[in-house]
Every structure is written in C-alpha cells, then in structure tokens.
Enzyme design. Sequence first.
Site, PDB file in Angstrom:
ATOM      1  N   LYS A 193      34.915  68.207  27.750  1.00 37.15           N
ATOM      2  CA  LYS A 193      34.689  69.591  27.245  1.00 37.15           C
ATOM      3  C   LYS A 193      34.315  70.913  28.483  1.00 37.15           C
ATOM      4  O   LYS A 193      34.923  71.584  28.431  1.00 37.15           O
ATOM      5  CB  LYS A 193      33.757  69.770  26.070  1.00 37.15           C
ATOM      6  CG  LYS A 193      34.074  69.265  24.848  1.00 37.15           C
ATOM      7  CD  LYS A 193      33.334  69.526  23.742  1.00 37.15           C
ATOM      8  CE  LYS A 193      33.559  68.769  22.454  1.00 37.15           C
ATOM      9  NZ  LYS A 193      32.699  68.816  21.399  1.00 37.15           N
TER      10      LYS A 193
ATOM     11  N   GLY B 247      33.307  64.721  14.552  1.00 40.76           N
ATOM     12  CA  GLY B 247      32.476  64.843  13.405  1.00 40.76           C
ATOM     13  C   GLY B 247      32.521  65.961  12.410  1.00 40.76           C
ATOM     14  O   GLY B 247      31.878  65.691  11.531  1.00 40.76           O
ATOM     15  N   SER B 248      33.253  66.926  12.881  1.00 42.51           N
ATOM     16  CA  SER B 248      33.268  68.157  12.258  1.00 42.51           C
ATOM     17  C   SER B 248      34.669  68.044  11.350  1.00 42.51           C
ATOM     18  O   SER B 248      35.005  69.065  10.791  1.00 42.51           O
ATOM     19  CB  SER B 248      33.217  69.220  12.918  1.00 42.51           C
ATOM     20  OG  SER B 248      31.734  69.429  13.415  1.00 42.51           O
TER      21      SER B 248
ATOM     22  N   SER C  13      32.951  73.627  12.423  1.00 41.29           N
ATOM     23  CA  SER C  13      32.404  72.916  13.818  1.00 41.29           C
ATOM     24  C   SER C  13      30.921  73.183  13.961  1.00 41.29           C
ATOM     25  O   SER C  13      30.539  74.245  13.852  1.00 41.29           O
ATOM     26  CB  SER C  13      33.092  73.835  14.953  1.00 41.29           C
ATOM     27  OG  SER C  13      32.527  73.590  16.160  1.00 41.29           O
TER      28      SER C  13
ATOM     29  N   SER D 206      28.875  72.477  16.361  1.00 38.05           N
ATOM     30  CA  SER D 206      28.339  73.193  17.652  1.00 38.05           C
ATOM     31  C   SER D 206      28.727  74.798  17.500  1.00 38.05           C
ATOM     32  O   SER D 206      28.059  75.543  17.967  1.00 38.05           O
ATOM     33  CB  SER D 206      28.938  72.684  18.952  1.00 38.05           C
ATOM     34  OG  SER D 206      29.973  72.783  19.116  1.00 38.05           O
TER      35      SER D 206
ATOM     36  N   ARG E 132      28.302  64.192  14.479  1.00 35.52           N
ATOM     37  CA  ARG E 132      28.616  63.290  13.435  1.00 35.52           C
ATOM     38  C   ARG E 132      27.668  62.760  12.662  1.00 35.52           C
ATOM     39  O   ARG E 132      27.774  62.297  11.498  1.00 35.52           O
ATOM     40  CB  ARG E 132      29.258  62.001  14.324  1.00 35.52           C
ATOM     41  CG  ARG E 132      28.550  61.195  15.069  1.00 35.52           C
ATOM     42  CD  ARG E 132      29.180  60.364  15.966  1.00 35.52           C
ATOM     43  NE  ARG E 132      28.338  59.894  17.154  1.00 35.52           N
ATOM     44  CZ  ARG E 132      27.696  60.430  17.813  1.00 35.52           C
ATOM     45  NH1 ARG E 132      28.199  61.634  18.485  1.00 35.52           N
ATOM     46  NH2 ARG E 132      27.159  59.741  19.003  1.00 35.52           N
TER      47      ARG E 132
ATOM     48  N   GLU F 114      32.309  56.057  18.864  1.00 37.52           N
ATOM     49  CA  GLU F 114      31.316  57.061  19.465  1.00 37.52           C
ATOM     50  C   GLU F 114      29.841  56.394  19.347  1.00 37.52           C
ATOM     51  O   GLU F 114      29.077  56.536  20.254  1.00 37.52           O
ATOM     52  CB  GLU F 114      31.162  58.464  18.675  1.00 37.52           C
ATOM     53  CG  GLU F 114      32.381  59.419  18.761  1.00 37.52           C
ATOM     54  CD  GLU F 114      32.147  60.545  18.076  1.00 37.52           C
ATOM     55  OE1 GLU F 114      31.364  61.357  18.755  1.00 37.52           O
ATOM     56  OE2 GLU F 114      32.879  61.000  17.087  1.00 37.52           O
TER      57      GLU F 114
ATOM     58  N   HIS G  90      54.851  48.563   6.796  1.00 36.42           N
ATOM     59  CA  HIS G  90      56.368  48.865   7.167  1.00 36.42           C
ATOM     60  C   HIS G  90      56.280  48.880   8.466  1.00 36.42           C
ATOM     61  O   HIS G  90      57.395  49.365   9.124  1.00 36.42           O
ATOM     62  CB  HIS G  90      56.759  50.035   6.357  1.00 36.42           C
ATOM     63  CG  HIS G  90      56.576  49.963   4.995  1.00 36.42           C
ATOM     64  ND1 HIS G  90      57.673  49.542   4.205  1.00 36.42           N
ATOM     65  CD2 HIS G  90      55.628  50.266   4.206  1.00 36.42           C
ATOM     66  CE1 HIS G  90      57.145  49.485   2.706  1.00 36.42           C
ATOM     67  NE2 HIS G  90      55.912  50.176   2.899  1.00 36.42           N
TER      68      HIS G  90
ATOM     69  N   THR H 268      33.692  74.608  19.518  1.00 33.86           N
ATOM     70  CA  THR H 268      35.026  73.653  19.729  1.00 33.86           C
ATOM     71  C   THR H 268      36.028  74.345  19.772  1.00 33.86           C
ATOM     72  O   THR H 268      36.463  75.256  19.122  1.00 33.86           O
ATOM     73  CB  THR H 268      34.983  72.512  18.711  1.00 33.86           C
ATOM     74  OG1 THR H 268      34.026  71.865  18.849  1.00 33.86           O
ATOM     75  CG2 THR H 268      36.336  71.652  18.742  1.00 33.86           C
TER      76      THR H 268
HETATM   77  O1  PA5 Z   1      30.616  63.424  17.192  1.00 31.87           O
HETATM   78  C1  PA5 Z   1      31.148  64.407  18.061  1.00 31.87           C
HETATM   79  O2  PA5 Z   1      30.145  64.714  19.015  1.00 31.87           O
HETATM   80  C2  PA5 Z   1      32.396  64.700  18.142  1.00 31.87           C
HETATM   81  O3  PA5 Z   1      33.186  64.207  17.628  1.00 31.87           O
HETATM   82  C3  PA5 Z   1      32.056  66.453  17.660  1.00 31.87           C
HETATM   83  O4  PA5 Z   1      31.946  66.370  16.347  1.00 31.87           O
HETATM   84  C4  PA5 Z   1      33.536  66.870  18.195  1.00 31.87           C
HETATM   85  O5  PA5 Z   1      33.826  66.993  19.258  1.00 31.87           O
HETATM   86  C5  PA5 Z   1      33.838  68.280  17.682  1.00 31.87           C
HETATM   87  O6  PA5 Z   1      32.706  69.106  17.976  1.00 31.87           O
HETATM   88  P1  PA5 Z   1      31.852  69.923  16.996  1.00 31.87           P
HETATM   89  O7  PA5 Z   1      31.348  68.805  15.801  1.00 31.87           O
HETATM   90  O8  PA5 Z   1      30.666  70.765  17.595  1.00 31.87           O
HETATM   91  O9  PA5 Z   1      32.824  71.303  16.387  1.00 31.87           O
END
Ligand code: PA5
Length: 332
Positions: free
Chosen positions: A327, A47-48, A89, A91, A141, A220, A236, A94
């Site tokens: 994690k 998500g980041s 990131s 959070s 996300r 997700e 291809h 990561t």
């Molecule tokens: O949607 C989510 O929870 C994940 O895809 C996170 O974005 C990913 O694990 C990375 O974490 P962060 O966005 O805190 O860096």
Amino acid sequence: MSEYRTMREYIEEFPQHITGGLQVGADYTFKHKPTAVKNILLAGLGGSGIGAEIVTNYIDKKISVPVLTCKDYFLPGFVDQDTLVIACSYSGNTEETLYIFEEASKRNAQLVCITSGGKLGIAAAQKDVDLLQIPGAMPPRACVGYSFVQILFVLKHYGIIGDEFVNELHAAVALLEQTHEAIKAEARDIVARIDNRMPVIYVDQHIASVATRWRQQFNENSKILGWERVIPEMNHNELVGWRDQNEQLAVLFLHSGDEYERIIKRFQINKSIIEQHTSVVIDVYAKGNTYFEKVLYLILLGDWSSWYLSEHRHVDAVEVKVIDYLKKSLCE
Ligand code: PA5
C-alpha cells in the site's frame, strides 16, 4: 510494539463483536430515506470484503433484486441512481474502495459507507452520505463481527430484508458462546492434522464465503498459501488436477448440513477420489440450525484454526507487513 492486541484476543471476542455490531446498527439513525433500488453492489476488499460475501450467501436466494460484490477500482456498467452501493473499508483508506465511492457518487447511486474513519469517513461526511461507524484500532479482518452486521442494517433500512436477522444473530452468538471451548479444541485437532501442509478448502457454493474466510485467515494470520474452491464448479476442472500423490496438501471439506442431495453425493465422490492422492482429508461440520448459526460457527472454527496454525508456525498472526509495504509503495 504493535498498535494492536494479540489476534488470539480478537478471535476470543468474536461473539461479543457481533453483539456490539447489533448495537451499532440498532443505534444508527439513517439520514436519508430509502428509495426502491433495482440492484445492490457491495464493495470492499480483504477483511472488509468478506462481510459482503457472508451477507450475499445469506440473501441471494431470498431477495428479488440482484446483488453483486465488487473488489475492484471500477464499477459495473449497470450501477446508476437505482443501485444501492455499500462501500466498506475498515481503515477508510483502501484506494479501490475510495475509487468505487467516488464513481458511485458521480452516478448518483444510493451510497452508504461502513468504516472506522479515514478518507472514506471524511468523504462520506463531505457528501452527506450515511455512514455506519465501527470501532477503530483493530486489524480489519478482526472486525468482521462488527462490519458484516452493518450491511444487514443497511439492507433492512432499504426494505430489502426484514429484521429477522437480529434474532438469528443473537441465537448464533449464544451458540458460539456455548460451544466456544469445543470449537478451540476442534481447531487444535485440525491444525495437528494440517501440520506443515498447505490447506485446500472445498465447500458447497452456497457458503463459499466461509471457505474464503478460512483461506484468508490462513494467509494473513498463519502466513501460509492455500486455496479454496466451490463444489460443483471444481468438479469440472480442478478435480482433474488430483492425479499424483501429494502429501504437501491438507484437504478440508466444510459441511453446513444444508447441502442439496446432489452436492452431498458429489462431496462423497470427491472425497473418495482425493483420498487416493493425499492422506490428510478432514471433514469439518457446522453446528446449529440457521444460516448464521452454521456459518458463524464455521467461521469461528476457521479463525481459531488460523490462530493455532500461526502458533505452530511461530509467526505473528497480527502483522501484515507485506500488505502495508504494498500500500505504501503504491503511494510513491
Ligand atoms: O486484513 C487486512 O488487513 C486486509 O485484508 C485489509 O482488510 C484490506 O487490505 C483492506 O483494507 P481495509 O479493510 O482497511 O479497507
């Protein structure tokens, strides 16, 4: 009890998140003067990381320096003091992104962070690195409306793009607000057709980020496997895999309306081949005129589709317990 609100609420707020992101960026005063950079690295995962892809699709034909995304522990060899590295990131915890931050700092790259806090926030403060802070307490996300906008403000600060994105984003927000109910209705129709099938998403290379977002949100939010491929590359290889009848797959072709004429022809031929092997082939069309109108329209449509598919599958769209488990296990 989840610490979060429902995913439905976050998706509903997506247009306001973009407006909020424009405010965060406009209010931020950079501590460091920009230097001329020779290349750009956008680091972040999941998500980041998607914001970096949305922005890369926006800039890569416009700008005169190379831009690369990084979803790894390791920096490419070219990164040096003339590289702009943007570490994102949500959070701030990561580990891959933290490794990139440390390594980029050792190489004296021009570093900027985007986060809601965490270890990245602390490290940025300790090293006096510019940090654009986005609001906390959301699933990462769900905060993409805030995060991708900050990348644009960093690029503007470094003179890589102008400020035309600001008006383009305001216009895109207006379009999303006007069409929001129609988008939800279209998403419900898409999900009714997908039903219990696995989504396969095909898109023009130039908006690959949109298909990636659809797949990530199906993964997700809807807790389902699926994949995306870009045209022309899949012509291809993957196309050859369409040999047997397969009613377990639902194929979505995402159209921006800006595809090059040869790509349009490829879409038509691909569709005619794939329709022979599965009965669910869905064309999805963007609305709007600019890149951001079209891409953000499709992203909101994909996000709602993932929400309605989560309802259809009776799963909690917010929880990502298996990512949390992974994690945590990595820390043991
Ligand atoms: O949607 C989510 O929870 C994940 O895809 C996170 O974005 C990913 O694990 C990375 O974490 P962060 O966005 O805190 O860096």
